[in-house]
Design a protein around this motif. Structure first.
Motif, PDB file in Angstrom:
ATOM      1  N   LYS A   1      -6.747   3.949   4.747  1.00  0.00           N
ATOM      2  CA  LYS A   1      -7.876   3.205   4.191  1.00  0.00           C
ATOM      3  C   LYS A   1      -9.207   3.827   4.596  1.00  0.00           C
ATOM      4  O   LYS A   1      -9.413   4.188   5.752  1.00  0.00           O
ATOM      5  CB  LYS A   1      -7.824   1.757   4.692  1.00  0.00           C
ATOM      6  CG  LYS A   1      -8.961   0.869   4.245  1.00  0.00           C
ATOM      7  CD  LYS A   1      -8.820  -0.521   4.857  1.00  0.00           C
ATOM      8  CE  LYS A   1      -9.978  -1.437   4.488  1.00  0.00           C
ATOM      9  NZ  LYS A   1      -9.832  -2.770   5.117  1.00  0.00           N
ATOM     10  N   LYS A   2     -10.085   3.960   3.640  1.00  0.00           N
ATOM     11  CA  LYS A   2     -11.451   4.376   3.956  1.00  0.00           C
ATOM     12  C   LYS A   2     -12.219   3.146   4.421  1.00  0.00           C
ATOM     13  O   LYS A   2     -12.343   2.167   3.689  1.00  0.00           O
ATOM     14  CB  LYS A   2     -12.120   4.990   2.722  1.00  0.00           C
ATOM     15  CG  LYS A   2     -11.516   6.308   2.274  1.00  0.00           C
ATOM     16  CD  LYS A   2     -12.260   6.872   1.073  1.00  0.00           C
ATOM     17  CE  LYS A   2     -11.649   8.196   0.644  1.00  0.00           C
ATOM     18  NZ  LYS A   2     -12.345   8.749  -0.533  1.00  0.00           N
TER      19      LYS A   2
ATOM     20  N   TYR B   1       1.465   7.005   1.472  1.00  0.00           N
ATOM     21  CA  TYR B   1       0.484   6.024   1.939  1.00  0.00           C
ATOM     22  C   TYR B   1      -0.859   6.713   2.152  1.00  0.00           C
ATOM     23  O   TYR B   1      -0.920   7.835   2.676  1.00  0.00           O
ATOM     24  CB  TYR B   1       0.970   5.422   3.255  1.00  0.00           C
ATOM     25  CG  TYR B   1       0.068   4.385   3.882  1.00  0.00           C
ATOM     26  CD1 TYR B   1       0.157   3.053   3.527  1.00  0.00           C
ATOM     27  CD2 TYR B   1      -0.856   4.742   4.868  1.00  0.00           C
ATOM     28  CE1 TYR B   1      -0.646   2.086   4.115  1.00  0.00           C
ATOM     29  CE2 TYR B   1      -1.662   3.789   5.463  1.00  0.00           C
ATOM     30  CZ  TYR B   1      -1.555   2.462   5.086  1.00  0.00           C
ATOM     31  OH  TYR B   1      -2.360   1.524   5.688  1.00  0.00           O
ATOM     32  N   THR B   2      -1.925   6.083   1.726  1.00  0.00           N
ATOM     33  CA  THR B   2      -3.273   6.626   1.906  1.00  0.00           C
ATOM     34  C   THR B   2      -4.009   5.810   2.961  1.00  0.00           C
ATOM     35  O   THR B   2      -4.095   4.593   2.848  1.00  0.00           O
ATOM     36  CB  THR B   2      -4.064   6.578   0.584  1.00  0.00           C
ATOM     37  OG1 THR B   2      -3.351   7.326  -0.408  1.00  0.00           O
ATOM     38  CG2 THR B   2      -5.452   7.182   0.771  1.00  0.00           C
TER      39      THR B   2
ATOM     40  N   TYR C   1       3.979   7.602   7.186  1.00  0.00           N
ATOM     41  CA  TYR C   1       2.902   7.469   6.217  1.00  0.00           C
ATOM     42  C   TYR C   1       3.104   8.313   4.968  1.00  0.00           C
ATOM     43  O   TYR C   1       2.147   8.665   4.299  1.00  0.00           O
ATOM     44  CB  TYR C   1       1.569   7.787   6.895  1.00  0.00           C
ATOM     45  CG  TYR C   1       1.200   6.705   7.884  1.00  0.00           C
ATOM     46  CD1 TYR C   1       0.868   5.438   7.445  1.00  0.00           C
ATOM     47  CD2 TYR C   1       1.242   6.938   9.248  1.00  0.00           C
ATOM     48  CE1 TYR C   1       0.560   4.428   8.336  1.00  0.00           C
ATOM     49  CE2 TYR C   1       0.924   5.932  10.153  1.00  0.00           C
ATOM     50  CZ  TYR C   1       0.593   4.685   9.683  1.00  0.00           C
ATOM     51  OH  TYR C   1       0.293   3.688  10.572  1.00  0.00           O
TER      52      TYR C   1
ATOM     53  N   SER D   1       3.199   3.775  -1.852  1.00  0.00           N
ATOM     54  CA  SER D   1       3.472   4.088  -3.256  1.00  0.00           C
ATOM     55  C   SER D   1       4.956   4.258  -3.551  1.00  0.00           C
ATOM     56  O   SER D   1       5.364   4.187  -4.715  1.00  0.00           O
ATOM     57  CB  SER D   1       2.723   5.366  -3.656  1.00  0.00           C
ATOM     58  OG  SER D   1       3.150   6.480  -2.878  1.00  0.00           O
TER      59      SER D   1
ATOM     60  N   ASN E   1       0.804  -1.220   0.000  1.00  0.00           N
ATOM     61  CA  ASN E   1       0.000   0.000   0.000  1.00  0.00           C
ATOM     62  C   ASN E   1       0.841   1.274   0.000  1.00  0.00           C
ATOM     63  O   ASN E   1       0.289   2.370  -0.065  1.00  0.00           O
ATOM     64  CB  ASN E   1      -0.932   0.003   1.217  1.00  0.00           C
ATOM     65  CG  ASN E   1      -1.940  -1.114   1.178  1.00  0.00           C
ATOM     66  OD1 ASN E   1      -2.815  -1.146   0.331  1.00  0.00           O
ATOM     67  ND2 ASN E   1      -1.807  -2.073   2.086  1.00  0.00           N
TER      68      ASN E   1
END
Length: 327
Positions: free
Chosen positions: A159-160, A156-157, A153, A50, A48
């Protein structure tokens, strides 16, 4: 531009700490590429980020995959191969791999013959200094700058998740396997949380913080926790349970994976947990954290660089509750 291959085949928390190195690599030259050798377990999390270009799975039971990875890795011509996990399998596997420079951070396993002939240098992962300082030594040796603040982070996104009806202000209590005997290391001091003393713990936390409490437990099936859930909670939807304690200011969220947990930590005001990966997450989000520890020296090894962290000695629930209310 340089190409880096990093071995990290252990836990998610260990990978999160490794972000100090990946951040340093990218700050030296944003064009640097970073690939990872992971386990099948932590690769699901590492993918996850990038700024990680490629992930190789190291599975000692899958010979075909190992052979495939050897050919793929050797075709890249890496500039640096760095072993961070200190695992025997990583050391032996790396002998078959090509890289201009090879380095390893090792603790107890130090095969001197292999290190002399196949590695350019190795570093001792010593608990005489903090892990932050251990990694800083490697970063300095590689002529990179140690970041003043680790941006875990970056790239990094979060998580929804489906847990979008959380209270506006709440304390997170994370009850993972470290609370219950038989689900973690044998030499741990377990609190043995059960139906009888759960209420005492919750009362202490509510008295301390005076706000809603959200409980998470991960997705490990634990008999004692199931008994607590059945006693105090009522299911309101697929994975959310409520309790009538404190005028319904107590929620339990079931089946949370680590990325769900990150989202919930980011939304809370403070965290109460056992020290581990979650405390690295709460530190990254600058959340005040109360972390239960088994040994102060070991805890300091991992957490000496952290702010907003209060360490509490693991003991029976009664003594822990006294520590909560007195801090």
């Amino acid at each position: 531009m340089s190409k880096y291959l990093i071995f990290r085949t252990d836990r998610i928390g260990d990978y999160i700490f490794s972000r100090i190195l990946t951040e340093s690599i990218k700050k030296k030259d944003p064009k640097n590429t970073i690939d990872f050798v992971c386990s099948s377990y932590n690769s699901k999390y590492v993918k996850n980020f990038s700024d990680i270009k490629k992930i190789y799975i190291l599975d000692k039971y899958d010979l075909n995959l190992m052979i495939k990875n050897i050919f793929e890795i050797n075709s890249v011509n890496y500039d640096y191969l760095i072993i961070l996990d200190g695992k025997r399998r990583s050391v032996f596997f790396s002998i078959l791999l090509k890289a201009k420079k090879k380095f390893a951070i090792l603790k107890d396993f130090r095969p001197y013959f292999i290190l002399k002939f196949f590695f350019d240098n190795y570093f001792i992962n010593s608990e005489s200094q903090s892990q932050y300082n251990n990694f800083s030594s490697v970063i300095n040796y590689l002529d990179m700058k140690v970041p003043n603040k680790i941006d875990y982070y970056n790239g990094y996104t979060i998580k929804k998740t489906q847990f979008n009806k959380l209270p506006l202000n709440f304390t997170l209590l994370h009850l993972d396997e470290k609370w219950f005997e038989g689900h973690y290391y044998n030499d741990f001091k377990y609190m043995n949380l059960d139906v009888k003393n759960f209420r005492l713990l919750i009362d202490s936390i509510y008295k301390k913080f005076k706000k809603s409490i959200v409980i998470t437990s991960g997705n490990i099936d634990i008999k004692q926790f199931n008994l607590i859930k059945d006693k105090f909670f009522t299911k309101i939807n697929k994975d959310t349970y409520s309790s009538n304690l404190f005028s319904h200011k107590l929620l339990f969220i079931d089946n949370t994976d680590f990325r769900d947990l990150e989202y919930i930590v980011n939304k809370c005001t403070e965290v109460f947990c056992c020290e581990g990966a979650i405390s690295h997450v709460s530190n990254a989000f600058q959340k005040k954290t109360f972390a239960l520890i088994n040994n102060f020296n070991t805890a300091k090894f991992w957490t000496s660089h952290m702010s907003n962290l209060k360490l509490l000695q693991r003991d029976n629930i009664t003594k822990i509750c006294k520590q909560i209310t007195s801090n």
